[in-house]
Design a protein around this motif. Structure first.
Motif, mmCIF file in Angstrom:
data_model
loop_
_atom_site.group_PDB
_atom_site.id
_atom_site.type_symbol
_atom_site.label_atom_id
_atom_site.label_comp_id
_atom_site.label_asym_id
_atom_site.label_seq_id
_atom_site.Cartn_x
_atom_site.Cartn_y
_atom_site.Cartn_z
ATOM 1 N N VAL A 141 -35.259 42.263 -14.522
ATOM 2 C CA VAL A 141 -36.579 41.395 -14.397
ATOM 3 C C VAL A 141 -37.190 42.065 -15.826
ATOM 4 O O VAL A 141 -37.867 41.132 -16.620
ATOM 5 C CB VAL A 141 -37.156 42.077 -13.361
ATOM 6 N N ALA A 142 -37.005 43.322 -16.583
ATOM 7 C CA ALA A 142 -37.906 43.403 -17.546
ATOM 8 C C ALA A 142 -37.025 42.765 -18.836
ATOM 9 O O ALA A 142 -38.180 41.861 -19.710
ATOM 10 C CB ALA A 142 -37.640 44.686 -18.424
ATOM 11 N N PHE A 196 -41.694 29.168 -22.096
ATOM 12 C CA PHE A 196 -41.786 29.088 -20.614
ATOM 13 C C PHE A 196 -40.438 27.728 -20.568
ATOM 14 O O PHE A 196 -40.285 27.172 -21.709
ATOM 15 C CB PHE A 196 -43.137 28.750 -20.025
ATOM 16 N N VAL A 240 -47.659 41.290 -20.392
ATOM 17 C CA VAL A 240 -46.012 40.543 -20.175
ATOM 18 C C VAL A 240 -45.643 42.223 -19.884
ATOM 19 O O VAL A 240 -44.748 43.188 -19.295
ATOM 20 C CB VAL A 240 -45.566 39.429 -19.955
ATOM 21 N N ALA A 280 -39.748 46.566 -9.986
ATOM 22 C CA ALA A 280 -41.057 45.497 -11.254
ATOM 23 C C ALA A 280 -40.489 44.070 -10.197
ATOM 24 O O ALA A 280 -41.449 43.817 -9.603
ATOM 25 C CB ALA A 280 -39.742 45.218 -12.275
ATOM 26 N N VAL A 281 -39.854 44.097 -9.020
ATOM 27 C CA VAL A 281 -39.264 42.630 -8.084
ATOM 28 C C VAL A 281 -40.166 42.676 -7.330
ATOM 29 O O VAL A 281 -40.693 41.543 -7.117
ATOM 30 C CB VAL A 281 -37.979 42.509 -8.248
ATOM 31 N N ALA A 332 -43.717 45.715 -18.477
ATOM 32 C CA ALA A 332 -42.015 45.755 -19.239
ATOM 33 C C ALA A 332 -41.673 46.471 -19.912
ATOM 34 O O ALA A 332 -40.478 47.199 -19.581
ATOM 35 C CB ALA A 332 -42.069 44.085 -19.816
ATOM 36 N N ALA A 338 -49.717 33.687 -19.103
ATOM 37 C CA ALA A 338 -49.525 33.302 -19.716
ATOM 38 C C ALA A 338 -50.121 33.815 -20.728
ATOM 39 O O ALA A 338 -50.191 33.796 -21.904
ATOM 40 C CB ALA A 338 -50.153 31.942 -20.743
ATOM 41 N N LEU A 368 -44.105 40.987 -6.816
ATOM 42 C CA LEU A 368 -43.198 40.201 -5.744
ATOM 43 C C LEU A 368 -44.118 39.712 -4.687
ATOM 44 O O LEU A 368 -45.365 38.535 -4.385
ATOM 45 C CB LEU A 368 -42.291 38.816 -6.101
ATOM 46 N N LEU A 406 -47.319 37.069 -16.430
ATOM 47 C CA LEU A 406 -46.639 35.414 -16.537
ATOM 48 C C LEU A 406 -47.664 34.331 -16.149
ATOM 49 O O LEU A 406 -47.445 32.655 -16.655
ATOM 50 C CB LEU A 406 -44.796 35.495 -15.900
ATOM 51 N N ILE A 461 -46.508 42.234 -15.203
ATOM 52 C CA ILE A 461 -45.110 41.460 -15.681
ATOM 53 C C ILE A 461 -46.393 40.003 -14.860
ATOM 54 O O ILE A 461 -46.208 38.634 -15.504
ATOM 55 C CB ILE A 461 -44.042 41.856 -15.245
ATOM 56 N N PHE A 462 -46.102 40.374 -13.656
ATOM 57 C CA PHE A 462 -46.093 38.033 -12.699
ATOM 58 C C PHE A 462 -47.522 38.124 -13.313
ATOM 59 O O PHE A 462 -47.809 37.140 -13.514
ATOM 60 C CB PHE A 462 -45.805 38.728 -11.652
#
Lengths: 252, 384
Positions: free
Chosen positions: A110-111, A122, B353, B327-328, B357, B348, B331, B345, B341-342
């Motif tokens: 993921v990182a 994107f 992020v 990390a996932v 990360a 933007a 969500l 994202l 991170i999310f």
């Protein structure tokens, strides 16, 4: 000759497991509408329980294409790179590549995906690049392990038979290392199928899409549909690889 | 041997030459007046002038020159230069920051990221060529980290990543706590359960077959799908069983994340524990029996200590994997560093992020290094 045909049929017969999963996957992507009833039980509050923003078949196609492209490139580059650093000319790079392949696997996928976005923006491109980079590691590591694990005596014998370095690579090293390399490819593709789904958060449309939009909208039914299809895709791919591995091992 | 050594070290040559080219051609930084406007990229020579830009190439060319004749002392000098380069980067950035207006945000450009990567590769290469021990290798990073820390505290306030951190410093600490708590509790539970399962598998072949079958199957399912599949049953359970709901169990949040983490963690844990216990040399067991040890003593005093390094290897693999999976889990609202991170994202906001990360990668690397060192230490203790 006839023995060959029989063996061929035998090994084909073993493919029924992945084929059955594939059939289930395709059936579900085409006929998700039939599950509307059960899904409505799970998510009684929502007006829509079927994800309709894109057809599941298209999402599946996108998913498979992105993973396939990244994995194909990763196999070419990974095996090519590992072969290059085990030749006399590239041997200088061997310690670094070995270290890099093992350190790199500590990085969470993921990182890596998240880092690809600031660098590349994107969309689908950063996902392909991230999957490619991450997918390289197990392939490089296993190809190195496979080639280095070959008994030096075998090398010596091949050279003694008058084989050229190219012949040794193609007819001795790669076939002997094939099972280990294939195991690396399997790991790589499995991770890529999963990571590609997370790519839906960076704007790629694939099977991760229903999950992400389900989470955002609080619609469990969307999440389930995406999760079921991704799970089935992963199992299909994995069982196909298992089959393939068995064949390679038998041939070796 | 002497001849082999005086052959140029192609790796360092390539790394340094690519580094020089990247430094002079790619954008080194990007400067934005505020958070909303995208930054304008600047090359090194545009930011602080040609003099400084060319000066920075000297150590890189120096390493390349030293690599031409890679005697041991040449490589040692190269090591010092590379560490110096890594430590000089924040100083150069501080110089850039001093020229900026108060509100502007400084982002790292592709040249700097690439240089960081190349220099770290050079460090790994030098460590391997000089056969430095693992702790010494990590100690080399200390001056670098110190330089970054001092510069961040003193002059690097405009760094966009640092700005994102300052806004959320409390949240950041909390997120690290959540991340570690989730990873720690799942891996801890997996360790307990995994050892029990491995012991049961040693007793019965049936348990082994079914157990490995299920765990292998589970490992194939992508994490995001497993989180999703757990969502509905857990939500249903929480709506039916009151004390579960009171505990905070629901379809989203820590409960599905923890369960999925546990499921994923079991396979590497069970596999390593099982293999470790199986692979203890039968002769050693025989000898222990011969010394009159009981079944229990043999297990606790011989088999388990000998298996420990491999079990630890399992814990290492499991923990590193769990750090990434957590990390996932952000969500589905489980918190942790993945949240940044999310969020980033979604908005933007690339520095946000990075704020998620980079610590995740650092955590994974640290856990990996610590547990590897521990396993090495145990192995040495076992053989002497």
């Amino acid at each position: 000759m006839s023995g060959d045909v029989v063996r061929q049929r035998h090994s084909l017969a073993g493919w029924w497991v992945p084929l059955a999963w594939l059939a289930l996957l395709l059936a579900l992507s085409l006929g998700m509408g039939l599950l509307e009833g059960p899904l409505r039980v799970i998510e009684p509050d929502s007006r829509d329980v079927l994800y309709v923003r894109a057809s599941f078949l298209a999402l599946l196609g996108q998913h498979v294409m992105v993973v396939g492209l990244a994995s194909l490139l990763a196999v070419l580059l990974g095996v090519g790179g590992a072969v290059a650093v085990t030749r006399p000319a590239g041997r200088d790079f061997l310690p670094l590549v070995t270290q890099l392949a093992s350190i790199g696997q500590t990085f969470p996928p993921v990182a890596v995906l998240a880092l690809a976005v600031p660098a590349l923006g994107f969309g689908t491109l950063p996902i392909v690049v991230a999957l490619l980079l991450y997918g390289l590691l197990p392939i490089v590591r296993n190809t190195l392990a496979g080639i280095q694990g070959i008994d030096p005596g075998v090398h010596e014998a091949a050279r003694g038979m008058g084989m050229t370095p190219g012949q040794i690579l193609r007819q001795v090293e790669l076939p002997l290392a094939a099972p280990v390399i294939l195991a690396g490819v399997r790991t790589s593709v499995t991770i890529n199928v999963a990571t590609a789904a997370i790519g839906a958060t960076v704007g790629a449309s694939n099977l991760g899409d229903p999950i992400i939009s389900g989470i955002v909208n609080g619609n469990t039914a969307y999440v389930l549909q995406g999760a079921l299809l991704i799970g089935l895709l992963a199992i299909t791919v994995d069982s196909a690889f298992e089959r393939l591995q068995r064949r390679v091992v038998r041939q070796g | 041997m002497q001849q082999a050594r005086s052959k140029p070290n192609a790796v360092l040559l390539v790394l340094m030459l690519v580094g020089v080219v990247a430094w002079l051609t790619l954008p080194a930084i990007s400067v934005a007046p505020n958070r909303i406007v995208p930054g304008t990229p600047q090359r090194a020579q545009e930011a602080l002038g040609w003099g400084v830009a060319l000066l920075a190439t000297v150590p890189m060319l120096g390493v390349a020159t030293l690599a031409w004749r890679p005697f041991t002392w040449h490589l040692r000098a190269a090591l010092v230069l590379v560490v110096g380069l890594l430590a000089a980067m924040p100083l150069w950035l501080s110089g850039v920051a001093a020229t900026l207006e108060a509100a502007s945000r400084l982002g790292l450009g592709s040249a700097l990221w690439l240089l960081l990567f190349l220099w770290l590769l050079a460090l790994i290469e030098l460590r391997a060529r000089l056969a430095l021990s693992r702790p010494l290798g990590w100690a080399l990073l200390l001056p670098v980290l110190l330089a970054w820390w001092v510069c961040l505290m003193q002059w690097l306030a405009p760094l966009a990543l640092y700005r994102e951190y300052q806004v959320r410093s409390d949240q950041f600490v909390g997120a690290i706590g959540q991340h570690l708590a989730l990873v720690g509790s799942a891996v801890g539970a997996a360790l307990l359960l995994g050892v029990c399962l491995a012991l049961a598998m040693r007793r019965r072949a049936g348990v082994r077959r079914v157990g490995f079958g299920i765990l292998n199957f589970l490992q194939t399912i992508p994490s995001i799908a497993l989180f999703g599949l757990l969502l509905a049953p857990l939500a249903w359970l929480a709506s039916r069983v009151e004390w579960l709901a009171a505990l905070g169990v629901s379809g989203i949040g820590w409960a599905p994340a923890w369960l999925a983490l546990l499921g994923y963690s079991l396979l590497p844990m069970v596999r390593n524990t099982f293999v470790a216990l199986e692979e203890v040399d039968p002769a050693v067991i025989e000898a222990a029996r011969g010394m009159g040890m009981s079944q229990r003593q043999v297990f606790l005093q011989v088999r388990l200590p000998l298996a420990l390094p491999v079990v630890l290897e399992g814990i290492r693999i499991t923990t590193v994997q769990a750090i990434g999976l957590t990390a996932v889990a952000a969500l589905i609202g489980a918190g942790g560093l993945g949240t940044f991170i999310f969020q980033g994202l979604g908005q933007a906001a690339m520095d946000l992020v990075l704020l998620g990360a980079l610590p995740i990668i650092a955590l994974a690397l640290m856990v990996d290094a610590l547990l590897s060192a521990l396993a090495d230490w145990l192995r040495q203790g076992g053989t002497t």
